[in-house]
Design a protein around this motif. Structure first.
Motif, PDB file in Angstrom:
ATOM      1  N   ASP A 264      34.061  99.591  65.387  1.00 29.60           N
ATOM      2  CA  ASP A 264      33.773  98.267  65.962  1.00 29.60           C
ATOM      3  C   ASP A 264      34.511  97.141  65.258  1.00 29.60           C
ATOM      4  N   THR A 265      34.643  97.211  63.944  1.00 29.78           N
ATOM      5  CA  THR A 265      35.234  96.084  63.202  1.00 29.78           C
ATOM      6  C   THR A 265      36.363  96.508  62.273  1.00 29.78           C
ATOM      7  N   SER A 266      36.794  97.755  62.331  1.00 28.37           N
ATOM      8  CA  SER A 266      37.839  98.205  61.407  1.00 28.37           C
ATOM      9  C   SER A 266      38.614  99.372  62.001  1.00 28.37           C
ATOM     10  N   LEU A 267      39.755  99.659  61.391  1.00 26.14           N
ATOM     11  CA  LEU A 267      40.547 100.834  61.738  1.00 26.14           C
ATOM     12  C   LEU A 267      41.474 101.157  60.567  1.00 26.14           C
ATOM     13  N   GLN A 268      42.033 102.349  60.592  1.00 28.12           N
ATOM     14  CA  GLN A 268      42.989 102.786  59.580  1.00 28.12           C
ATOM     15  C   GLN A 268      44.380 102.828  60.212  1.00 28.12           C
ATOM     16  N   LEU A 269      45.344 102.152  59.586  1.00 30.04           N
ATOM     17  CA  LEU A 269      46.713 102.071  60.094  1.00 30.04           C
ATOM     18  C   LEU A 269      47.620 102.943  59.228  1.00 30.04           C
ATOM     19  N   ARG A 270      48.470 103.742  59.886  1.00 33.87           N
ATOM     20  CA  ARG A 270      49.435 104.586  59.148  1.00 33.87           C
ATOM     21  C   ARG A 270      50.809 104.439  59.795  1.00 33.87           C
ATOM     22  N   TRP A 271      51.837 104.663  58.994  1.00 35.86           N
ATOM     23  CA  TRP A 271      53.203 104.574  59.493  1.00 35.86           C
ATOM     24  C   TRP A 271      54.117 105.431  58.633  1.00 35.86           C
ATOM     25  N   GLU A 272      55.353 105.615  59.107  1.00 35.56           N
ATOM     26  CA  GLU A 272      56.352 106.382  58.376  1.00 35.56           C
ATOM     27  C   GLU A 272      57.366 105.429  57.732  1.00 35.56           C
ATOM     28  N   ALA A 273      57.833 105.806  56.546  1.00 29.94           N
ATOM     29  CA  ALA A 273      58.794 104.979  55.814  1.00 29.94           C
ATOM     30  C   ALA A 273      60.130 104.928  56.553  1.00 29.94           C
ATOM     31  N   PRO A 274      60.889 103.827  56.423  1.00 32.41           N
ATOM     32  CA  PRO A 274      62.188 103.727  57.108  1.00 32.41           C
ATOM     33  C   PRO A 274      63.162 104.785  56.590  1.00 32.41           C
ATOM     34  N   LEU A 275      64.003 105.294  57.484  1.00 32.60           N
ATOM     35  CA  LEU A 275      65.016 106.270  57.071  1.00 32.60           C
ATOM     36  C   LEU A 275      66.202 105.575  56.388  1.00 32.60           C
ATOM     37  N   TYR A 276      66.446 104.329  56.762  1.00 32.66           N
ATOM     38  CA  TYR A 276      67.524 103.552  56.124  1.00 32.66           C
ATOM     39  C   TYR A 276      66.876 102.615  55.108  1.00 32.66           C
ATOM     40  N   THR A 277      67.180 102.809  53.827  1.00 33.57           N
ATOM     41  CA  THR A 277      66.519 102.030  52.770  1.00 33.57           C
ATOM     42  C   THR A 277      67.307 100.807  52.342  1.00 33.57           C
ATOM     43  N   GLY A 278      68.574 100.672  52.761  1.00 30.25           N
ATOM     44  CA  GLY A 278      69.361  99.507  52.388  1.00 30.25           C
ATOM     45  C   GLY A 278      69.971  99.652  51.008  1.00 30.25           C
ATOM     46  N   ALA A 279      70.123  98.494  50.303  1.00 32.31           N
ATOM     47  CA  ALA A 279      70.828  98.482  49.010  1.00 32.31           C
ATOM     48  C   ALA A 279      69.992  99.037  47.874  1.00 32.31           C
ATOM     49  N   SER A 280      68.670  99.151  48.062  1.00 32.74           N
ATOM     50  CA  SER A 280      67.787  99.645  46.992  1.00 32.74           C
ATOM     51  C   SER A 280      66.555 100.279  47.623  1.00 32.74           C
ATOM     52  N   PRO A 281      65.792 101.037  46.847  1.00 34.13           N
ATOM     53  CA  PRO A 281      64.609 101.703  47.403  1.00 34.13           C
ATOM     54  C   PRO A 281      63.578 100.700  47.923  1.00 34.13           C
ATOM     55  N   VAL A 282      62.765 101.154  48.859  1.00 31.35           N
ATOM     56  CA  VAL A 282      61.690 100.321  49.411  1.00 31.35           C
ATOM     57  C   VAL A 282      60.613 100.124  48.350  1.00 31.35           C
ATOM     58  N   THR A 283      60.165  98.868  48.190  1.00 32.40           N
ATOM     59  CA  THR A 283      59.154  98.546  47.177  1.00 32.40           C
ATOM     60  C   THR A 283      57.790  98.242  47.786  1.00 32.40           C
ATOM     61  N   GLY A 284      57.695  98.040  49.062  1.00 31.76           N
ATOM     62  CA  GLY A 284      56.398  97.747  49.658  1.00 31.76           C
ATOM     63  C   GLY A 284      56.528  97.414  51.134  1.00 31.76           C
ATOM     64  N   TYR A 285      55.347  97.123  51.754  1.00 28.71           N
ATOM     65  CA  TYR A 285      55.299  96.885  53.192  1.00 28.71           C
ATOM     66  C   TYR A 285      54.383  95.698  53.500  1.00 28.71           C
ATOM     67  N   TYR A 286      54.733  94.966  54.560  1.00 26.49           N
ATOM     68  CA  TYR A 286      53.887  93.912  55.100  1.00 26.49           C
ATOM     69  C   TYR A 286      53.421  94.343  56.495  1.00 26.49           C
ATOM     70  N   VAL A 287      52.134  94.117  56.762  1.00 27.57           N
ATOM     71  CA  VAL A 287      51.539  94.496  58.047  1.00 27.57           C
ATOM     72  C   VAL A 287      51.231  93.223  58.836  1.00 27.57           C
ATOM     73  N   ASP A 288      51.690  93.189  60.083  1.00 25.52           N
ATOM     74  CA  ASP A 288      51.438  92.060  60.983  1.00 25.52           C
ATOM     75  C   ASP A 288      50.520  92.503  62.109  1.00 25.52           C
ATOM     76  N   MET A 289      49.746  91.554  62.632  1.00 25.93           N
ATOM     77  CA  MET A 289      48.802  91.850  63.717  1.00 25.93           C
ATOM     78  C   MET A 289      48.798  90.703  64.721  1.00 25.93           C
ATOM     79  N   CYS A 290      48.636  91.045  65.996  1.00 22.56           N
ATOM     80  CA  CYS A 290      48.412  90.020  67.014  1.00 22.56           C
ATOM     81  C   CYS A 290      47.510  90.601  68.089  1.00 22.56           C
ATOM     82  N   GLU A 291      46.897  89.721  68.844  1.00 28.75           N
ATOM     83  CA  GLU A 291      46.070  90.170  69.969  1.00 28.75           C
ATOM     84  C   GLU A 291      46.974  90.557  71.138  1.00 28.75           C
ATOM     85  N   ALA A 292      46.539  91.541  71.898  1.00 27.81           N
ATOM     86  CA  ALA A 292      47.320  92.007  73.044  1.00 27.81           C
ATOM     87  C   ALA A 292      47.534  90.863  74.019  1.00 27.81           C
ATOM     88  N   GLY A 293      48.797  90.722  74.498  1.00 25.15           N
ATOM     89  CA  GLY A 293      49.144  89.650  75.406  1.00 25.15           C
ATOM     90  C   GLY A 293      49.620  88.394  74.728  1.00 25.15           C
TER      91      GLY A 293
END
Length: 808
Positions: A264-293
């Motif tokens: 009702d008020t929560s969920l668990q979000l999971r994702w896969e790390a990017p395959l292209y890491t750029g100039a250095s290894p990935v150090t963290g992630y930011y999660v964005d949210m919006c309402e549908a529409g």
């Protein structure tokens, strides 16, 4: 006088004599030639019942229905219809499926429990009555029929070189009730007309690197999934991707953002790390949210999370949300992932949680049941969302729809979050639980009572323990043993630990610790008894002073009051001062259980004159202990102890018992919620609130209609506020389009089905709901072919070839 129907009753025949009959038609020009004579019929002869149908087969249909088919009777025998019966395996009682004989040799059995196993049989109906039962079908588990999967979707470019591209895609929304065996991928150079297949053998993963491409060219991709039923639909073409080598310093997009454990008020979000890491290894992630529409994205975490999972809380129940993830390295933040599928923050009905307990052998276990799993589904357990638990520390058991994870040698290494997911299903089926040191659950902390003889009682309560449970009671670092002055009681079946101390004095003040162990599970609870002001039962006096001639006595009056009496020798010295805590048993003043309908459901309660916080109250339904959860709320006030059942159903019928434990013995009050009371109707919600949603009138019990006709059913609804209206066919929501239409004019609701066919046969229901309650109206629709004569009881012809039967 000519007969007006193709039936005619003959009377005054001689019993035992044989007769033949013939029929002539008549119109305004006269009589026709007679028909051929019938076979000889003996008056008064007992009709022989027809044989049962043969070859009754059951097939999977939906998660709540099964399709039955059987062979018609041979030798030209024509029954009036058939009755279908079902029985859940493991039970003895057969249930009648249809309330009116069906005339065809196929029927969809609705309203079955997902994941349960059933057997079926069929009986023929004739003028002589019912036939014997057909042979039982093979047992069948109620699961959706296996079909080809729908199309994959959501293509995204994860990495790009000079002549190759790595792409990913989302799985089909409908997996067809079976495991996805792989994918076939096609590519298309926008400079050409034709599509070319990429692979001959199915690709097992949803990530693939396409090679031998032309640098600088634009490409599109499409895919189709395959399961044991075959190859599914081909997806829509992807966006156009340009084949040029990535050189950006930031990381590429994460992918496969999915939502699990949706509540009702929560969920668990999971994702896969990017395959292209750029100039250095990935150090963290930011999660964005919006309402549908909406396009108003909100960043959820101020600091980057290092893991590829995150729990999202404080969601608004019923709202639809979308999520995306961005990866960060030392060079900066990369592009966002493809958005997740929209998800509604709502705990789905029937959602199961992980059961945490201790088995009879003392092993800690976590169990999860998933009635809607498929034959190919698997239970996937993880620890702390990082991967499967250590195989050396756990063992797994799986039986039918239930999976159990058992800890071999529990220790602090095993503490953490355990989660489980069911694969190869269309809807999310997942849950988690946190394993802490408190594996023996505390129900009540340490309590202090003063008994009528001045004894001091220290007690606590935990969950039910096995007969092998052990207790060590420690006082100031020294283990106590039971003595006449310090009596220890350990009631394992109730989880009760108590210490009764006679003549309590300063030597009894200190630290009391109860150490409990039940198999592999253990816990301890400590009480610091050092503050003299805790004691409310004291008698203060100084000598010389008045003194007692008789000891203090007490009794309970008819009005459930405690009366304390004693005799005192009065002198001219000090006044006598008492400070007494009068302990009144809750059970002595409790009235019989009462039942009260409410706006949300039904309330079972007892009125009490006195209530003390330490009195233990336990509710039972059919001898099974109840716990407060979403639909069951237990509580108390100063003058009432109650159980509130929200949105009750037929499963809530039965005997309810309130057990009152006063510290020494239990008192029980019981009532039966049978659905027979004046204001209690266990069809839908139990509620007599004036403004609740209701189906007032109009729907017949049965509607029989000839194929190709138009069926029009009308009923009236009521409720303030005006209710929400939903129609179901065989427990599935009806989408009104094409042949199905719904019209609402004030209180009148009309459903129209054009050109009805055999597929429209089934159980239909209208569900109305507002904030004060809900109700369901039902009708069974049977479709017969041209030339057939529908057989039924108390039939009434309606214009348009419809035969209806009103409820009794």
């Amino acid at each position: 006088m000519p007969a007006n129907a193709p039936r005619f009753a003959l009377f005054d025949l001689v019993k035992g004599k044989s007769y033949c009959f013939r029929v002539r038609s008549v119109n305004k020009y006269g009589l026709s030639e007679p028909s051929l004579p019938s076979e000889p019929v003996t008056a008064g002869a007992k009709l022989a019942p027809l044989p049962p149908p043969s070859q009754v087969l059951a097939f999977r249909d939906t998660k709540t229905s099964v399709v039955l088919q059987w062979d018609k009777l041979k030798d030209g025998l024509e029954p009036l219809g058939y009755y279908i019966y079902c029985r859940e395996t493991g039970t003895e009682e057969w249930q009648t499926v249809n309330n009116k004989p069906v005339t065809c040799n196929e029927f969809t059995v609705p309203g079955l429990q997902p994941g349960k196993e059933y057997v079926f049989c069929v009986k023929s109906v004739s003028e002589a009555g019912l036939s014997e039962s057909s042979p039982e079908t093979d047992p069948i588990i109620v699961r959706p029929a296996i079909a080809c999967p729908s199309a994959p979707r959501g293509f995204v470019l994860l990495h790009c070189g000079k002549t190759n591209m790595t792409i990913a895609w989302k799985p089909p929304k409908r997996k067809g009730g079976a495991k996805i065996l792989g994918y076939f991928l096609d590519q298309h150079d926008t400079a050409e007309l034709d599509w070319h297949e990429v692979n001959i053998q199915p690709i097992p993963q949803r990530v693939y690197t396409v090679s031998n491409l032309e640098e600088g060219h634009l490409y599109q991709f499409r895919a189709s999934a395959v399961n044991m039923a075959g190859v599914g639909e081909v997806s829509e073409p992807s966006d156009v991707f340009k084949c040029e080598e990535w050189t950006m310093r930031e990381p590429g997009p994460p992918y496969d953002v999915r939502c699990f454990e949706v509540r009702d008020t929560s969920l668990q979000l999971r994702w896969e790390a990017p395959l292209y890491t750029g100039a250095s290894p990935v150090t963290g992630y930011y999660v964005d949210m919006c309402e549908a529409g909406s396009e108003d994205w909100k960043q959820l975490n101020k600091q980057p999370t290092a893991t590829t999972h995150m729990k999202v809380s404080d969601l608004e129940t019923g709202k639809c949300y979308i999520f995306r993830v961005r990866a960060q390295n030392k060079a900066g933040i990369g592009p966002p992932s493809l958005p997740s599928d929209p998800v509604v923050a709502k705990t789905k009905p029937g959602t199961n949680e992980i059961e945490l307990g201790v088995d009879e052998e003392g092993f800690i276990y976590m169990a999860f049941e998933a009635p809607e799993k498929n034959d190919s589904s698997e239970f996937v357990w993880t620890k702390d969302y990082e991967g499967p638990p250590d195989a050396d520390r756990v063992r797994m058991e799986e039986k039918g729809n239930k999976s159990k994870l058992i800890l071999k040698e529990p220790s602090e290494k095993d503490l953490g979050v355990y989660s489980v997911e069911v694969t190869d299903v269309d809807d999310d089926i997942s849950a988690s639980c946190t394993l802490t040191k408190e594996v023996i659950k505390l129900i009540s902390g340490w309590n202090i009572d003063v008994l009528e003889k001045g004894e001091v009682r220290l007690w606590l309560e935990v969950e039910k323990l096995s007969p092998n449970a052990e207790l060590h009671l420690i006082f100031n670092d020294k283990e106590l043993k039971s003595t006449p002055t310090h009596k220890i009681n350990f009631v394992k079946e109730k989880g009760l630990v108590e210490l009764i101390i006679q003549n309590f004095c300063d030597d009894d003040k200190g630290m009391y610790t109860a150490q409990l162990q039940d198999g592999k599970a253990k816990n301890q609870f400590t009480l610091a008894l050092v503050d003299e002001c805790k004691w409310k039962f004291r008698i203060k006096y100084n000598l010389p002073c008045p003194h007692f001639i008789e000891d203090l006595k007490w009794k309970v009056t008819e009005s459930c009051e405690v009366l304390l009496t004693c005799k005192v020798l009065q002198t001219n010295c000090f006044n006598v001062k008492f400070e007494i805590l009068a302990i009144t048993l809750l059970a002595l003043s409790a009235t019989p259980l009462k039942i009260q309908p409410t706006a949300e459901g039904i309330k079972i309660y007892t009125n009490v004159k006195y209530y003390t916080d330490y009195m233990k109250t336990t509710w039972y339904h059919k001898e099974k202990q109840l716990e407060s959860r979403d639909r069951l709320k237990a509580g108390s006030t100063m003058n009432q102890v109650w159980l509130h059942i929200l949105n009750p159903t037929d499963a809530d019928k039965g005997k309810y018992t309130l057990e009152l434990f006063d510290g020494n013995k239990s008192h029980k009050l019981s009532t039966d919620l049978s659905g027979q009371g004046k204001a209690i109707e266990l069809k839908g919600h139990i509620c007599s609130f004036p403004g609740r949603a209701r189906v007032v009138q109009g729907l017949p019990d049965v509607a029989t209609i000839m194929e190709d006709k138009t069926l029009c059913l009308t009923c009236c609804v009521s409720g303030d506020p005006y209710p929400e209206i939903t129609w179901f066919k065989n427990e599935k929501v009806i989408v009104f389009k094409d042949r199905y239409k719904m019209d609402v004019k004030g209180a009148v609701v009309t459903i129209t089905i054009e050109k009805v066919c055999n597929e429209d046969t089934g159980k239909y229901s209208i569900y109305v709901k507002n904030k004060y309650g809900s109700e369901t109206g039902q009708v069974t629709i049977s479709v017969y072919k041209h030339g057939e004569i529908p057989i039924g009881m108390e039939e009434k012809e309606i214009t348009g070839g419809i035969v209806t039967k009103k409820p009794k």
